[in-house]
Write a protein that holds these residues in place. Structure first.
Motif, mmCIF file in Angstrom:
data_model
loop_
_atom_site.group_PDB
_atom_site.id
_atom_site.type_symbol
_atom_site.label_atom_id
_atom_site.label_comp_id
_atom_site.label_asym_id
_atom_site.label_seq_id
_atom_site.Cartn_x
_atom_site.Cartn_y
_atom_site.Cartn_z
ATOM 1 N N ASN A 237 0.814 -1.218 0.000
ATOM 2 C CA ASN A 237 0.000 0.000 0.000
ATOM 3 C C ASN A 237 0.845 1.264 0.000
ATOM 4 O O ASN A 237 0.342 2.364 0.186
ATOM 5 C CB ASN A 237 -0.932 0.014 1.213
ATOM 6 N N GLY A 238 2.130 1.128 -0.183
ATOM 7 C CA GLY A 238 3.051 2.259 -0.205
ATOM 8 C C GLY A 238 4.390 1.759 -0.689
ATOM 9 O O GLY A 238 4.483 0.735 -1.372
ATOM 10 N N TRP A 239 5.440 2.489 -0.331
ATOM 11 C CA TRP A 239 6.781 2.053 -0.724
ATOM 12 C C TRP A 239 7.798 2.726 0.192
ATOM 13 O O TRP A 239 7.475 3.679 0.915
ATOM 14 C CB TRP A 239 7.074 2.397 -2.181
ATOM 15 N N PHE A 240 9.021 2.213 0.170
ATOM 16 C CA PHE A 240 10.092 2.755 1.003
ATOM 17 C C PHE A 240 10.816 3.868 0.256
ATOM 18 O O PHE A 240 10.722 3.985 -0.972
ATOM 19 C CB PHE A 240 11.058 1.650 1.408
ATOM 20 N N ASP A 241 11.563 4.674 0.996
ATOM 21 C CA ASP A 241 12.320 5.786 0.423
ATOM 22 C C ASP A 241 13.814 5.498 0.488
ATOM 23 O O ASP A 241 14.297 4.842 1.427
ATOM 24 C CB ASP A 241 12.039 7.082 1.186
ATOM 25 N N SER A 242 14.541 6.027 -0.491
ATOM 26 C CA SER A 242 15.999 5.928 -0.515
ATOM 27 C C SER A 242 16.604 7.317 -0.458
ATOM 28 O O SER A 242 16.008 8.290 -0.951
ATOM 29 C CB SER A 242 16.465 5.215 -1.796
ATOM 30 N N ILE A 271 -1.781 -6.431 5.049
ATOM 31 C CA ILE A 271 -1.423 -5.117 4.520
ATOM 32 C C ILE A 271 0.026 -4.826 4.869
ATOM 33 O O ILE A 271 0.417 -4.823 6.036
ATOM 34 C CB ILE A 271 -2.356 -4.034 5.103
ATOM 35 N N TYR A 272 0.829 -4.573 3.833
ATOM 36 C CA TYR A 272 2.254 -4.281 4.039
ATOM 37 C C TYR A 272 2.524 -2.856 3.554
ATOM 38 O O TYR A 272 2.504 -2.596 2.360
ATOM 39 C CB TYR A 272 3.119 -5.253 3.246
ATOM 40 N N MET A 273 2.737 -1.925 4.460
ATOM 41 C CA MET A 273 2.774 -2.039 5.911
ATOM 42 C C MET A 273 1.490 -1.436 6.508
ATOM 43 O O MET A 273 0.925 -0.506 5.938
ATOM 44 C CB MET A 273 3.965 -1.251 6.462
ATOM 45 N N PHE A 274 1.069 -1.926 7.684
ATOM 46 C CA PHE A 274 0.078 -1.203 8.465
ATOM 47 C C PHE A 274 0.742 -0.027 9.167
ATOM 48 O O PHE A 274 0.219 1.086 9.192
ATOM 49 C CB PHE A 274 -0.570 -2.139 9.487
ATOM 50 N N HIS A 275 1.917 -0.283 9.739
ATOM 51 C CA HIS A 275 2.708 0.768 10.377
ATOM 52 C C HIS A 275 4.169 0.435 10.147
ATOM 53 O O HIS A 275 4.645 -0.625 10.550
ATOM 54 C CB HIS A 275 2.398 0.815 11.876
ATOM 55 N N GLY A 276 4.869 1.342 9.452
ATOM 56 C CA GLY A 276 6.241 1.050 9.076
ATOM 57 C C GLY A 276 7.241 1.265 10.192
ATOM 58 O O GLY A 276 8.088 0.425 10.463
#
Length: 588
Positions: A237-242, A271-276
């Motif tokens: 449901n989102g993505w990580f930042d670099s 759900i990946y992630m619910f809370h990161g």
């Protein structure tokens, strides 16, 4: 005692159909005193299950160690899940990816250079066996058939994208059962034919990972698994930042629509992630698909619950969708108030050079060793040798992993960055004296064939083509920064007008009101911050994030001590806390 099983078309909890509506929450990315709050908000959104990876390298930083205390107390985390009336999915790897250093594999595994990871290789399997046996007392006793919350355990992680060693998967499955795991076992892969074929075995329940086109992807999963419940166990449901990139976001209405389509198909979901949460300390991973890119400190992930644990628009959109398929509780999270905004000034500065002896001991070598060979698994190390040139000179290093600041007699000459593929640096004509390289491991690759690669200077290191000999390497202990508090205490207060790195600086502040803080780093260069000895992680002017999250539990009403290690230079000696996170420019 209960039971959980794989039915003909559904999961069965105590013999009755049960749809898993889960969210990912990594205990190791959240301060332990905030676990209960995050778990409660998961229930309030409508989730009935919490999923977590287990980060092997966090629990076992050294061979022979296994830490289950404090923020690594997985048993306490699972007990809090149960106390909230939720179930749990545990994914112990041994490889987890998760944008986490080395994908969760301990750096010490690779020091002899012969361990064959993620395959049926004796040394690797022996280490995994010890790990599973150490983890067993926590997991086995908390399975649903023993009165606990655990309903599923995953074997490996997206293995079909990496390898095809069926013997490895069989032995890992047998090991999981041998330590006492009795709940159903799952695998996860992207719903592509080759990955689903390689990544599982008969007897392991296949699940898929995707974030859109649910009907199409579930149909692909069904072709490979004619019976059993359908599940997307990583619904992205989102993505990580670099570092150096943008802050990734996915519109809440789009995510809610995709979740609705998945649930309409009758599938279960995680759900990946619910809370990161946050990559505190030096735990962030990196990607290298031709260009090395370290992952940022924030793992906000544009999740329904943001990095500070506050509901977002996506939270409320998901709650509305989940409410069409499952009962919701009447209670909801309270609206978050802005964090206190205030400023203090840095009061003392300690050049890194003045406190090297407090941070670690050096060792001598004929050639520069890797940081790993010197016993360093994360952070920074200082390399030192001597040069004496008659004329112009060029320093050349076969490879820098990952960033080296170069000094001659403590005067900065330049920086070599792996991301830019820098390998050479001009030296002053007639350069003579002590050459030092402050080398930073910016994050270990967490995905693909470069897992486990050593850090530091990868030789040979030459000047004008001639190898440099007689090196000292000093790994710096930046986890606990031993002796730095005492060094500051022995130093009288001073008026700090500039912060030229590499240097430590200190500020003291009182807390205006209880709660989390957001430290503004936008005017600083590159470095690391600790508050009351807790390492918040790295900052970098390259962005995207411009704040560091400060968990409320690490703070006290008065006398908080902030320590910053600035590696470059700061345009200000002001320390500002701001009302909300600033995670950078958005993805277009």
């Amino acid at each position: 005692m209960g039971s959980f099983a794989i039915g003909e078309r559904e999961f069965l909890l105590d013999g009755e159909p049960f749809r898993i509506i889960s969210g990912a929450l990594h205990y190791f990315r959240v301060h332990p005193d905030q676990w209960a709050d995050r778990i409660r908000k998961a229930r309030q959104m409508g989730l009935n299950t919490i999923e977590t990876y287990v980060a092997w390298n966090a629990h076992a930083p050294a061979d022979g160690d296994f830490d289950l205390t404090g923020g690594l107390d997985l048993g306490r985390f699972l007990d809090l899940v149960a106390a909230e009336g939720l179930y749990a999915i545990v994914r112990p790897g041994p490889y987890i990816c998760a944008e986490w250093a080395n994908g969760g594999l301990p750096a010490w595994l690779f020091r002899d250079g012969a361990v064959g990871i993620r395959r049926d290789e004796p040394r690797f399997m022996a280490a995994v066996t010890r790990y599973y046996e150490q983890l067993a007392p926590v997991v086995v006793a908390r399975q649903v058939d023993r009165g606990g919350p655990i309903i599923l355990v995953q074997v490996e992680n997206e293995y079909g994208a990496y390898g095809a060693d069926k013997s490895y998967l069989r032995k890992l499955t047998e090991l999981t059962r041998r330590i006492g795991v009795t709940v159903p076992l799952t695998t996860v892969d992207q719903p592509l034919d080759d990955m689903l074929d390689r990544g599982s075995l008969p007897g392991l329940h296949k699940t898929a990972s995707f974030g859109s086109r649910a009907a199409e992807r579930l149909a692909a999963l069904r072709r490979h698994q004619p019976t059993g419940p359908l599940m997307c166990s990583e619904f992205w449901n989102g993505w990580f930042d670099s570092w150096g990139g943008v802050h990734h976001v996915t519109p809440a209405d789009q995510c809610a629509r995709e979740l609705g389509e998945l649930l309409e198909c009758g599938a279960s979901v995680n759900i990946y992630m619910f809370h990161g949460g946050t990559n505190f300390g030096f735990t962030n991973g990196a990607n290298d698909k031709g260009t090395y890119r370290p992952i940022a400190t924030s793992y906000d992930y544009d999740a329904p619950l943001d990095e500070a644990g506050d509901p977002t628009a996506k939270y409320w959109a998901y709650r509305e969708v989940i409410g069409r398929y499952a009962p919701l509780s009447d209670d909801v999270p309270a609206a978050a108030a802005p964090a206190p905004a205030f400023g203090v000034r840095l009061g003392k500065v300690l050049p890194l050079w003045d406190v090297l002896d407090r941070l670690g001991k050096g060792s001598e070598h004929d050639e520069p060793p890797t940081m790993d060979a010197a016993g360093q698994s994360a952070g920074l190390a200082l390399y030192r040798t001597e040069i004496d040139l008659a004329g112009p000179g060029v320093l050349h290093i076969a490879e820098v992993r990952d960033r080296a600041q170069v000094f001659l007699d403590r005067q900065a000459l330049g920086t070599l960055e792996r991301e830019h593929k820098d390998r050479s640096l001009a030296l002053p004509a007639g350069a003579r004296g002590v050459l030092e390289l402050l080398v930073e491991d910016q994050g270990r690759v967490d995905y693909g064939p470069r897992l486990g690669e050593p850090k530091g200077l990868i030789g040979p290191v030459t000047v004008n083509g001639e190898p440099l000999r007689r090196w000292e390497i000093r790994p710096l202990d930046l986890v606990t920064i031993p002796g730095i508090t005492e060094a500051f205490a022995a130093r009288p207060p001073e008026e700090v007008t500039v912060l030229a790195g590499p240097a430590f600086a200190e500020a003291e502040f009182d807390l205006p009101a209880p709660g989390d803080l957001f430290l503004d780093t936008s005017a600083w260069g590159k470095g690391v911050v600790w508050i009351n000895g807790f390492c918040l992680g790295r900052y970098w002017s390259r962005g995207p994030q411009q704040t560091l999250h400060v968990p409320g539990p690490v703070l006290r009403p008065s006398g908080n001590r902030l320590v910053v290690l600035e590696l470059q230079a700061s345009g200000t000696t002001q320390v500002d806390f701001v009302p909300a996170p600033r995670l950078g420019p958005l993805e277009e």
